[in-house]
Design a protein around this motif. Structure first.
Motif, PDB file in Angstrom:
ATOM      1  N   ASN A   1       0.554   4.050   0.114  1.00 58.30           N
ATOM      2  CA  ASN A   1      -0.013   5.096   0.909  1.00 58.30           C
ATOM      3  C   ASN A   1      -0.333   5.291   2.468  1.00 58.30           C
ATOM      4  O   ASN A   1       0.080   6.332   2.853  1.00 58.30           O
ATOM      5  CB  ASN A   1      -1.609   5.265   0.957  1.00 58.30           C
ATOM      6  CG  ASN A   1      -2.340   5.194  -0.487  1.00 58.30           C
ATOM      7  OD1 ASN A   1      -2.692   6.368  -0.590  1.00 58.30           O
ATOM      8  ND2 ASN A   1      -2.456   3.747  -0.535  1.00 58.30           N
TER       9      ASN A   1
ATOM     10  N   TRP B   1      -5.952  -1.653  -1.727  1.00 65.38           N
ATOM     11  CA  TRP B   1      -5.860  -1.672  -0.212  1.00 65.38           C
ATOM     12  C   TRP B   1      -8.045  -0.509  -0.470  1.00 65.38           C
ATOM     13  O   TRP B   1      -7.632  -0.767  -1.472  1.00 65.38           O
ATOM     14  CB  TRP B   1      -4.914   0.007   0.146  1.00 65.38           C
ATOM     15  CG  TRP B   1      -4.230  -0.064  -1.052  1.00 65.38           C
ATOM     16  CD1 TRP B   1      -3.495  -0.433  -1.796  1.00 65.38           C
ATOM     17  CD2 TRP B   1      -4.313   1.183  -2.635  1.00 65.38           C
ATOM     18  NE1 TRP B   1      -2.405   0.276  -2.908  1.00 65.38           N
ATOM     19  CE2 TRP B   1      -2.953   1.513  -2.991  1.00 65.38           C
ATOM     20  CE3 TRP B   1      -5.628   2.445  -1.624  1.00 65.38           C
ATOM     21  CZ2 TRP B   1      -3.664   2.139  -3.752  1.00 65.38           C
ATOM     22  CZ3 TRP B   1      -5.240   3.901  -2.353  1.00 65.38           C
ATOM     23  CH2 TRP B   1      -4.891   3.559  -3.606  1.00 65.38           C
ATOM     24  N   GLU B   2      -8.514   0.021   0.754  1.00 67.93           N
ATOM     25  CA  GLU B   2      -9.091   0.589   0.711  1.00 67.93           C
ATOM     26  C   GLU B   2     -10.458   0.224   1.670  1.00 67.93           C
ATOM     27  O   GLU B   2     -10.524  -0.800   0.672  1.00 67.93           O
ATOM     28  CB  GLU B   2      -9.866   1.657  -0.105  1.00 67.93           C
ATOM     29  CG  GLU B   2      -8.488   3.060  -0.563  1.00 67.93           C
ATOM     30  CD  GLU B   2      -8.930   3.902   1.031  1.00 67.93           C
ATOM     31  OE1 GLU B   2      -9.446   4.092   1.404  1.00 67.93           O
ATOM     32  OE2 GLU B   2      -7.866   4.916   0.702  1.00 67.93           O
TER      33      GLU B   2
ATOM     34  N   ASN C   1       0.839  -1.376  -0.085  1.00 66.89           N
ATOM     35  CA  ASN C   1       0.082  -0.045   0.294  1.00 66.89           C
ATOM     36  C   ASN C   1       0.442   1.105   0.050  1.00 66.89           C
ATOM     37  O   ASN C   1       1.274   1.840   0.888  1.00 66.89           O
ATOM     38  CB  ASN C   1      -0.483   0.217   0.942  1.00 66.89           C
ATOM     39  CG  ASN C   1      -1.724   1.226   1.119  1.00 66.89           C
ATOM     40  OD1 ASN C   1      -1.848   2.036   0.458  1.00 66.89           O
ATOM     41  ND2 ASN C   1      -2.748   1.196   1.806  1.00 66.89           N
TER      42      ASN C   1
END
Length: 206
Positions: A49, A63-64, A47
């Motif tokens: 982020n 992801w999320e 990920n």
């Protein structure tokens, strides 16, 4: 087996809930947030982020959290997934709304109340959250009028995604007595065996 990164106490909680509903085997990969393992070079490959959750399902990485719940329901042909374009629109509508509008003030308040030392808390952040939440809750209260669930009169991805945000308000002991529809619906959702199991996981993580 699915690998999931992130504690049940985080936004990953709704992903655990979905996997438990589906009866999927999974492996929890712990990340020490205090040691910034979520910012490690290894995890950033999963990920970029540097946030949780993320899953690795075979060769597939996602992801999320709300994307993950939707993906899992669809992949496993669950009745929790949308059955047509109209249902998909409504599931996404409620999911995006709960993430963008409802979750932000709830999380802002939670951080101040539970993670910031009392002497450093910003009372304005808490007050702002308390002021704006009733407006959003009225939207959900109205949306549940005459309904047991948010979409299709059955338990769907939308219910997991939105109920997981309402769970933050439960943690804050927010008074939901003015919202009878939300109260009844939330109790129904969180009393499901999968929801109860995730809650037990969250309690044992404290």
């Amino acid at each position: 087996m699915i690998k999931i990164y992130g504690s049940p106490l985080s936004s990953a909680g709704r992903c655990y809930w979905m996997m438990e509903e589906l009866g999927l085997p999974y492996e929890q990969v712990p990340l020490n947030m205090r040691e910034k393992q979520h910012k490690s070079e290894e995890y950033l490959k999963i990920n970029p982020n540097g946030k949780v959750p993320a899953i690795v399902d075979g060769e597939y990485v996602l992801w999320e959290s709300m994307a993950i719940t939707n993906y899992l329901a669809k992949k496993h042909n669950s009745p929790m997934a949308a059955q047509n374009a109209e249902e998909e629109g409504q599931i996404l509508q409620w999911s995006f709304w709960s993430l963008v509008d409802l979750q932000k003030p709830a999380v802002d308040w939670l951080i101040q109340a539970m993670f910031v030392p009392a002497e450093h808390r910003n009372p304005n952040i808490i007050a702002d959250a308390q002021n704006v939440l009733p407006r959003y809750l009225q939207v959900l209260e109205k949306g549940l009028t005459g309904k047991n669930y948010l979409v299709g009169n059955r338990f769907t991805v939308a219910d997991i995604n939105v109920a997981s945000v309402i769970g933050i308000l439960h943690a804050l002991q927010f008074d939901l007595s003015n919202y009878p529809n939300i109260t009844k619906w939330s109790q129904t959702c969180h009393s499901r065996p999968a929801g109860q199991k995730v809650q037990a996981m969250r309690s044992s993580t404290h």
